[in-house]
Write a protein that holds these residues in place. Sequence first.
Motif, PDB file in Angstrom:
ATOM      1  N   LEU A 106     -25.558  24.297  17.985  1.00  0.00           N
ATOM      2  CA  LEU A 106     -24.987  24.992  17.328  1.00  0.00           C
ATOM      3  C   LEU A 106     -23.434  24.417  17.297  1.00  0.00           C
ATOM      4  N   SER A 107     -22.806  23.935  18.174  1.00  0.00           N
ATOM      5  CA  SER A 107     -22.007  23.241  18.240  1.00  0.00           C
ATOM      6  C   SER A 107     -21.751  21.645  17.908  1.00  0.00           C
ATOM      7  N   SER A 108     -23.118  21.373  18.700  1.00  0.00           N
ATOM      8  CA  SER A 108     -23.779  20.194  18.114  1.00  0.00           C
ATOM      9  C   SER A 108     -23.589  19.606  16.936  1.00  0.00           C
ATOM     10  N   ALA A 109     -24.582  20.515  16.749  1.00  0.00           N
ATOM     11  CA  ALA A 109     -24.105  20.306  14.835  1.00  0.00           C
ATOM     12  C   ALA A 109     -24.084  19.915  14.142  1.00  0.00           C
ATOM     13  N   ARG A 110     -22.341  19.920  14.477  1.00  0.00           N
ATOM     14  CA  ARG A 110     -21.362  19.713  13.418  1.00  0.00           C
ATOM     15  C   ARG A 110     -21.083  17.739  13.655  1.00  0.00           C
ATOM     16  N   ASN A 111     -21.794  17.149  14.619  1.00  0.00           N
ATOM     17  CA  ASN A 111     -21.423  15.799  14.791  1.00  0.00           C
ATOM     18  C   ASN A 111     -22.846  15.705  15.250  1.00  0.00           C
ATOM     19  N   THR A 112     -24.177  15.824  15.764  1.00  0.00           N
ATOM     20  CA  THR A 112     -25.302  15.285  15.910  1.00  0.00           C
ATOM     21  C   THR A 112     -26.447  15.391  15.342  1.00  0.00           C
ATOM     22  N   SER A 113     -27.314  15.126  15.416  1.00  0.00           N
ATOM     23  CA  SER A 113     -28.460  14.759  14.467  1.00  0.00           C
ATOM     24  C   SER A 113     -29.116  16.312  14.514  1.00  0.00           C
ATOM     25  N   ALA A 114     -29.620  17.118  13.827  1.00  0.00           N
ATOM     26  CA  ALA A 114     -30.886  17.973  14.466  1.00  0.00           C
ATOM     27  C   ALA A 114     -32.282  17.035  14.619  1.00  0.00           C
ATOM     28  N   ASP A 115     -32.746  16.049  14.735  1.00  0.00           N
ATOM     29  CA  ASP A 115     -33.752  15.965  15.755  1.00  0.00           C
ATOM     30  C   ASP A 115     -33.380  15.289  17.153  1.00  0.00           C
ATOM     31  N   GLU A 116     -32.470  15.135  16.948  1.00  0.00           N
ATOM     32  CA  GLU A 116     -31.739  14.505  18.193  1.00  0.00           C
ATOM     33  C   GLU A 116     -31.252  16.048  19.001  1.00  0.00           C
ATOM     34  N   ILE A 117     -30.581  17.252  18.500  1.00  0.00           N
ATOM     35  CA  ILE A 117     -30.393  17.991  19.155  1.00  0.00           C
ATOM     36  C   ILE A 117     -31.786  18.508  20.189  1.00  0.00           C
ATOM     37  N   PHE A 118     -32.799  18.568  18.598  1.00  0.00           N
ATOM     38  CA  PHE A 118     -34.272  19.444  19.595  1.00  0.00           C
ATOM     39  C   PHE A 118     -34.276  18.917  20.094  1.00  0.00           C
ATOM     40  N   THR A 119     -34.696  17.506  20.241  1.00  0.00           N
ATOM     41  CA  THR A 119     -34.806  16.739  21.234  1.00  0.00           C
ATOM     42  C   THR A 119     -34.886  16.845  22.966  1.00  0.00           C
ATOM     43  N   LYS A 120     -33.095  16.902  22.630  1.00  0.00           N
ATOM     44  CA  LYS A 120     -32.548  17.436  24.017  1.00  0.00           C
ATOM     45  C   LYS A 120     -32.861  18.068  24.479  1.00  0.00           C
ATOM     46  N   ALA A 121     -33.130  19.119  23.658  1.00  0.00           N
ATOM     47  CA  ALA A 121     -33.540  20.608  23.933  1.00  0.00           C
ATOM     48  C   ALA A 121     -34.552  20.805  24.295  1.00  0.00           C
ATOM     49  N   ARG A 122     -35.380  20.422  24.319  1.00  0.00           N
ATOM     50  CA  ARG A 122     -36.867  20.406  24.010  1.00  0.00           C
ATOM     51  C   ARG A 122     -37.433  19.703  25.843  1.00  0.00           C
ATOM     52  N   ASN A 123     -36.624  18.680  25.930  1.00  0.00           N
ATOM     53  CA  ASN A 123     -37.072  17.627  27.590  1.00  0.00           C
ATOM     54  C   ASN A 123     -36.376  18.760  28.468  1.00  0.00           C
ATOM     55  N   ALA A 124     -34.937  19.318  28.342  1.00  0.00           N
ATOM     56  CA  ALA A 124     -34.934  20.607  29.017  1.00  0.00           C
ATOM     57  C   ALA A 124     -35.649  21.856  29.281  1.00  0.00           C
ATOM     58  N   GLY A 125     -35.986  21.949  28.016  1.00  0.00           N
ATOM     59  CA  GLY A 125     -37.822  23.458  28.698  1.00  0.00           C
ATOM     60  C   GLY A 125     -37.310  23.591  27.138  1.00  0.00           C
ATOM     61  N   TYR A 126     -36.531  23.796  26.368  1.00  0.00           N
ATOM     62  CA  TYR A 126     -35.785  25.306  25.394  1.00  0.00           C
ATOM     63  C   TYR A 126     -36.353  24.469  23.997  1.00  0.00           C
ATOM     64  N   ASP A 127     -36.870  25.311  23.438  1.00  0.00           N
ATOM     65  CA  ASP A 127     -37.562  25.250  21.714  1.00  0.00           C
ATOM     66  C   ASP A 127     -36.748  25.541  20.966  1.00  0.00           C
ATOM     67  N   ILE A 128     -35.927  25.540  20.395  1.00  0.00           N
ATOM     68  CA  ILE A 128     -34.714  26.207  19.475  1.00  0.00           C
ATOM     69  C   ILE A 128     -35.085  25.916  18.348  1.00  0.00           C
ATOM     70  N   SER A 129     -36.109  25.364  17.653  1.00  0.00           N
ATOM     71  CA  SER A 129     -36.845  24.496  16.818  1.00  0.00           C
ATOM     72  C   SER A 129     -35.828  25.608  15.077  1.00  0.00           C
ATOM     73  N   GLY A 130     -36.723  26.760  15.672  1.00  0.00           N
ATOM     74  CA  GLY A 130     -35.981  27.969  14.717  1.00  0.00           C
ATOM     75  C   GLY A 130     -34.421  28.626  14.373  1.00  0.00           C
ATOM     76  N   LEU A 131     -34.101  27.399  15.077  1.00  0.00           N
ATOM     77  CA  LEU A 131     -32.517  27.586  14.821  1.00  0.00           C
ATOM     78  C   LEU A 131     -31.311  26.470  13.477  1.00  0.00           C
ATOM     79  N   ALA A 132     -33.292  25.257  13.580  1.00  0.00           N
ATOM     80  CA  ALA A 132     -32.769  24.838  12.130  1.00  0.00           C
ATOM     81  C   ALA A 132     -32.337  24.757   9.893  1.00  0.00           C
ATOM     82  N   PRO A 133     -32.259  26.789  10.180  1.00  0.00           N
ATOM     83  CA  PRO A 133     -31.550  26.951   8.977  1.00  0.00           C
ATOM     84  C   PRO A 133     -29.875  26.481   9.477  1.00  0.00           C
TER      85      PRO A 133
END
Length: 143
Positions: A106-133
């Motif tokens: 959420l703090s990164s969303a202010r300066n980083t694309s959602a796709d990049e955030i989702f990819t980094k989180a997924r690579n770390a083992g976390y599915d945060i796709s529900g945070l999109a809105p």
Amino acid sequence: MDFRKIDDNISVAPQISVEDVAEAAKLGFRTLVANRPDQEEPGQPSMADIEAAAREHGLAWVFMPVASGNITDDDVSRFAPMIRDAEKPVLAFCRSGTRCTVLWALSSARNTSADEIFTKARNAGYDISGLAPRMAQQAREKG
């Protein structure tokens, strides 16, 4: 120890022990962030003990407790500058690592694309796709 690297600046982990702090220091972490309230569940190590170990091993310590499942915009607003200004790399922990990942996302969303955030989180083992809105709302706030 289950450290999950999100990027070169931050990794997250489930609850760590006092003994894990020495390992974190050996791995080169410079700041330890606790996003879990003290005494959230029985048997959890005390944050005072983890803080003492962090200081003993030369790590900066940040205690920023956030209630599980109740991350507020104020929590995100406090997390963003703390991460930006922390000595890196940072290791943030909570019960499972999810809370830390959500705060980072959420703090990164202010300066980083959602796709990049989702990819980094997924690579770390976390599915945060529900945070999109909510990430879109944070992105509108920029900064």
